[in-house]
Design a protein around this motif. Structure first.
Motif, mmCIF file in Angstrom:
data_model
loop_
_atom_site.group_PDB
_atom_site.id
_atom_site.type_symbol
_atom_site.label_atom_id
_atom_site.label_comp_id
_atom_site.label_asym_id
_atom_site.label_seq_id
_atom_site.Cartn_x
_atom_site.Cartn_y
_atom_site.Cartn_z
ATOM 1 N N MET A 1 -12.933 1.936 -6.888
ATOM 2 C CA MET A 1 -11.914 2.997 -6.975
ATOM 3 C C MET A 1 -11.544 2.789 -8.529
ATOM 4 O O MET A 1 -11.234 3.905 -9.081
ATOM 5 N N ALA B 1 -1.494 1.899 -5.464
ATOM 6 C CA ALA B 1 -1.564 0.896 -4.391
ATOM 7 C C ALA B 1 -2.582 -0.199 -4.559
ATOM 8 O O ALA B 1 -2.444 -1.655 -4.108
ATOM 9 N N GLN B 2 -3.628 0.000 -5.129
ATOM 10 C CA GLN B 2 -4.694 -1.266 -5.409
ATOM 11 C C GLN B 2 -4.166 -2.393 -6.353
ATOM 12 O O GLN B 2 -4.313 -3.429 -6.009
ATOM 13 N N VAL C 1 0.740 -1.252 0.120
ATOM 14 C CA VAL C 1 0.081 0.150 -0.099
ATOM 15 C C VAL C 1 0.972 1.350 -0.005
ATOM 16 O O VAL C 1 0.503 2.121 -0.711
ATOM 17 N N PHE D 1 2.766 4.984 -3.215
ATOM 18 C CA PHE D 1 2.492 6.251 -2.764
ATOM 19 C C PHE D 1 3.923 7.157 -2.672
ATOM 20 O O PHE D 1 3.995 8.260 -3.084
ATOM 21 N N ALA E 1 -12.911 6.003 0.713
ATOM 22 C CA ALA E 1 -11.820 5.978 -0.263
ATOM 23 C C ALA E 1 -12.125 5.449 -1.439
ATOM 24 O O ALA E 1 -11.589 5.873 -2.281
ATOM 25 N N GLU E 2 -13.371 4.645 -1.652
ATOM 26 C CA GLU E 2 -13.690 4.008 -2.894
ATOM 27 C C GLU E 2 -14.729 4.977 -3.566
ATOM 28 O O GLU E 2 -14.901 5.532 -4.755
ATOM 29 N N SER F 1 -7.935 11.537 -6.245
ATOM 30 C CA SER F 1 -7.368 10.366 -5.472
ATOM 31 C C SER F 1 -7.437 9.069 -5.799
ATOM 32 O O SER F 1 -6.833 8.144 -5.631
ATOM 33 N N ARG G 1 -4.707 8.453 -8.054
ATOM 34 C CA ARG G 1 -3.267 8.122 -7.377
ATOM 35 C C ARG G 1 -3.473 7.032 -6.783
ATOM 36 O O ARG G 1 -2.404 6.162 -6.499
ATOM 37 N N GLY G 2 -4.628 6.445 -6.336
ATOM 38 C CA GLY G 2 -4.702 5.043 -5.425
ATOM 39 C C GLY G 2 -4.565 3.680 -6.180
ATOM 40 O O GLY G 2 -4.613 2.530 -5.673
#
Lengths: 220, 278
Positions: B225, B247-248, B23, B27, B69-70, B240, B243-244
């Protein structure tokens, strides 16, 4: 009387709501009646929320006053209820710290405490899912193997890195997954589940309207 | 104990550590991969684009803070898209825990970017108990269900609501949800009043809504997401969700690797047990 009254109310209200589906809600008496019942539902629902707050306060207050095991946590529950609810129901015209607008106590507590805490709790699922997938997701049978392969392909497809990997192979695999898995097998199964659930809900509603199902009164 | 048996009994804390690293690393060291747009997200975008400018739309915040977040990137992208087309936004929520506050925070922030004014360009109706009654009641009159906005201001004092009576005045509904309320928006509002609707869901809920997309009961679907990232790409405003994706991606790949490793261990240790006659 304790049984007859609720069953009668459920029957009358249920029948009105079913019949009103076939009438114009603006121009007919039955339509207007159904709207009135829906308004009652909102009002009664508001009181049930209040009842919930009173109930949780009473239960925790009793535990604190009797110093039951873990009573210190219940003090925090009571404090949280008080701090979140009281400033939010007071009018913002008294002070900008009251009410639920930006800059109020409620808004601050929600944005900087409650929301991050809830998001954190939910985010821990990622750790448990990874651990559970490692230990439990086994190709023990043909069905489990099929599920496993499909899950891996869909997981790859739903992230850019995985999709880039799938695109290394010929045949536009991402498009095939969308067409045949999500909009094919998945769609068919979901429709079956939705229709089954709807039939179940309809039969349960009928049982309640006819007074066969009485568990809502605390009876079998 | 063989290596496969050791692998089967791997301490779960190593897995937790691997997830944490997967995760965090994207970033710190961002790696960009192309994000393809699904037909469902493209259809959502096209339908909003096709709305006449200044249309009244509903942006529904039916998600809890736990899934922010989603879901929140979808709501933010939706607000940006609507405001960029000068649409007037009505926000509301059918969940008591946080919905109105998140609606307030998102719309005020995005409205400031586009120079939009509360009461003229957007209104937050807040929360009212009983979503079935609320959704049905708004078909007759929004003001009868929400006499005031989230701050207690009567709707009659908000200029935007002068031209809005019920669903007939609403051209599009964007339902962002992490729970069953989305089903009711579709079965009551879309089926009963014919308002075009797009939904944004958590990834775990999205598969169910493919059936509604297939039957044209919803005109667009954003799933998880990735769906939010697709929408951000379409409106040309990375947020976001985009950007996420790093990580996903890594966590998905890690889980796939763990599943494969677990199965290798499972089969290998099984063969080993058979070989030594256990």
């Amino acid at each position: 009387m304790k049984t007859t009254a609720p069953v009668t109310i459920a029957f009358v209200a249920g029948v009105i709501m079913v019949i009103s589906f076939f009438f114009n809600e603006e121009t007919t008496f039955v339509g207007g009646l159904s709207q009135e019942l829906l308004n009652w539902l909102i009002i009664i629902g508001g009181f049930t929320l209040l009842l919930g707050v009173v109930s949780i306060t009473r239960v925790n207050w009793t535990a604190v006053t009797q110093k039951k095991e873990g009573w210190i946590y219940k003090v925090f529950t009571l404090l949280s209820i008080l701090v979140m609810s009281l400033p939010s129901v007071l009018p913002s015209s008294w002070s900008p710290l009251l009410g639920r607008e930006a800059g109020s106590i409620y808004d601050w507590l929600f944005t900087y405490m409650q929301a991050p805490m809830m998001a954190t709790m939910f985010a821990t699922l990622a750790f448990y899912i990874a651990s559970a997938a490692y230990r439990a997701f086994r190709a023990r049978s043909a069905e489990a193997t099929l599920l496993l392969i499909t899950a891996i392909l869909v997981m790859l497809w739903r992230v850019p890195m995985g999709e880039a990997f799938l695109n290394l192979f010929p045949g536009d695999i991402p498009n095939l997954l969308n067409t045949y898995i999500m909009n094919g097998a998945n769609l068919a199964v979901q429709r079956g589940i939705i229709i089954g659930a709807a039939l179940g809900a309809a039969s349960m509603s009928l049982r309640i309207i006819l007074g066969i199902e009485r568990t809502y009164m605390g009876k079998g | 104990m063989t290596i496969w048996e050791k692998l089967e009994q791997l301490d779960r804390r190593w897995i937790y550590l691997a997830v944490a690293i997967a995760v965090i690393i994207p970033f710190l060291v961002p790696a960009k991969f192309p994000i393809s747009v699904s037909p469902e997200a493209q259809s959502f975008y096209d339908n909003v684009e096709a709305l006449p400018d200044s249309s009244v739309v509903m942006l529904v915040f039916d998600y809890y803070p736990s899934t922010m977040a989603e879901t929140e990137p979808m709501a933010i992208a939706g607000a940006r898209h609507f405001f960029s087309k000068d649409c007037r936004i009505i926000t509301l929520s059918n969940i008591p825990l946080g919905g109105p506050s998140m609606a307030e925070e998102v719309t005020r922030r995005i409205a400031a970017e586009y120079g939009k004014e509360y009461g003229i360009d957007y209104v937050n109706l807040g929360y009212k108990y009983g979503y079935v009654s609320v959704l049905k009641g708004m078909g007759l009159s929004i003001e009868s269900i929400f006499p005031t906005d989230n701050s207690g201001t009567p709707l009659s004092e908000l200029p935007m609501m002068d031209s809005v009576t019920n669903y007939e005045d609403v051209k599009f509904i964007f339902e962002v949800a992490d729970n069953a309320t989305a089903d009711y928006w579709i079965s009551i509002v879309n089926a009963g009043y014919g308002v075009p609707m797009g939904v944004g869901m958590t990834a775990v809920m999205a598969p169910k809504f493919y059936s509604f997309f297939g039957s044209n009961q919803i005109v667009g679907l954003l799933g998880g997401m990735k769906g939010a990232a697709e929408y951000e790409i379409l409106i040309n405003h990375e947020g976001s969700a985009t950007r996420g994706m790093g990580a996903q991606s890594l966590v998905h790949l890690l889980i796939i690797a763990l599943v494969l490793l677990g199965n290798i261990g499972f089969f290998a240790s099984g063969k080993h047990r058979r070989r030594i006659g256990k």
